[in-house]
Design an enzyme around this catalytic site. Sequence first.
Site, mmCIF file in Angstrom:
data_model
loop_
_atom_site.group_PDB
_atom_site.id
_atom_site.type_symbol
_atom_site.label_atom_id
_atom_site.label_comp_id
_atom_site.label_asym_id
_atom_site.label_seq_id
_atom_site.Cartn_x
_atom_site.Cartn_y
_atom_site.Cartn_z
ATOM 1 N N ARG A 50 11.942 -50.866 22.096
ATOM 2 C CA ARG A 50 12.537 -49.831 21.261
ATOM 3 C C ARG A 50 13.207 -48.790 22.144
ATOM 4 N NH1 ARG A 50 7.517 -48.558 17.090
ATOM 5 N NH2 ARG A 50 7.418 -50.622 16.091
ATOM 6 N N ASP A 52 15.347 -45.345 22.877
ATOM 7 C CA ASP A 52 15.384 -44.017 22.261
ATOM 8 C C ASP A 52 16.804 -43.645 21.847
ATOM 9 O OD1 ASP A 52 12.653 -43.689 22.715
ATOM 10 O OD2 ASP A 52 12.982 -42.817 24.701
ATOM 11 N N ARG A 197 13.392 -42.019 31.980
ATOM 12 C CA ARG A 197 14.128 -40.754 32.060
ATOM 13 C C ARG A 197 13.339 -39.691 32.837
ATOM 14 N NH1 ARG A 197 15.633 -39.439 26.010
ATOM 15 N NH2 ARG A 197 16.368 -37.510 27.010
#
Length: 269
Positions: A50, A52, A197
């Site tokens: 999944r 973001d 990130r």
Amino acid sequence: MPRIALGLEYDGSAFAGWQSQPHARGVQSVVEKAIALVADHPVGVVAAGRTDAGVHAAIQVVHFDSPSVRSQRSWVLGTNANLPRYVSALWAAEVPDSFHARFGAMSRSYRYFILNRQVRPALRAGNVTWIREPLDHERMHVAAQQLIGQHDFSSFRAAECQSRSAIRRLQDIQVRRQGELLCIDVTANAFLHHMVRNIAGTLIAVGRGDQPIEWVGKVLEARDRKVGGITAPPDGLYLAGIQYEGTLNLSSTAGELLGFPCPVRRDQV
């Protein structure tokens, strides 16, 4: 009921993430709608990972079940005819009913692009992260090696991460430069919410010279998100590879991205 695997690529800047959402557009929603028009019945897909909001995929693998008889070419062309221009089906193949796009994945690879120059991008806006200050990619690469192995990555998970465990096995991480474009490649068995990130943000601090190389190891040991670097923007992040066991001969790596040869293992599902 036959099970179909589908390879996708998409520009995540047009979406609120992969997952279907009641009040925002997710990639999953448009993919399911497009496939359903080809299958002539409602379809639910399961994805390998999944992504973001704002995160892209050079390769995303999904599976779905359908009694409809279609050729591989028809699944691809029919799905693409009903997808927005930001999403494209790359290939389709019938797989055993034991195949699972998410739970069958042995590892996943992400690639993070940084445009490191004084002026902001125009042609690559939304598809790379822009850092004005000079970055020392060699320092970043050395610092990143402290993350390899099985660790508690609590310092690199988002506060809203719902995973029950922060233990992950990071298999490989590389930081390279090609002109003004800097690339961070990360491969792990699985990732936490915002993990890549947050790793990128921490390495950027080292690359700028704001923190010493050893700081990355101290951040990891702290198991505290508050001691790490910023959460880097989603613009430069791509799901770039998914590794499966078996010999089903489905391409699960992205090849080259923005001119960078992909170092991810060319495993086949």
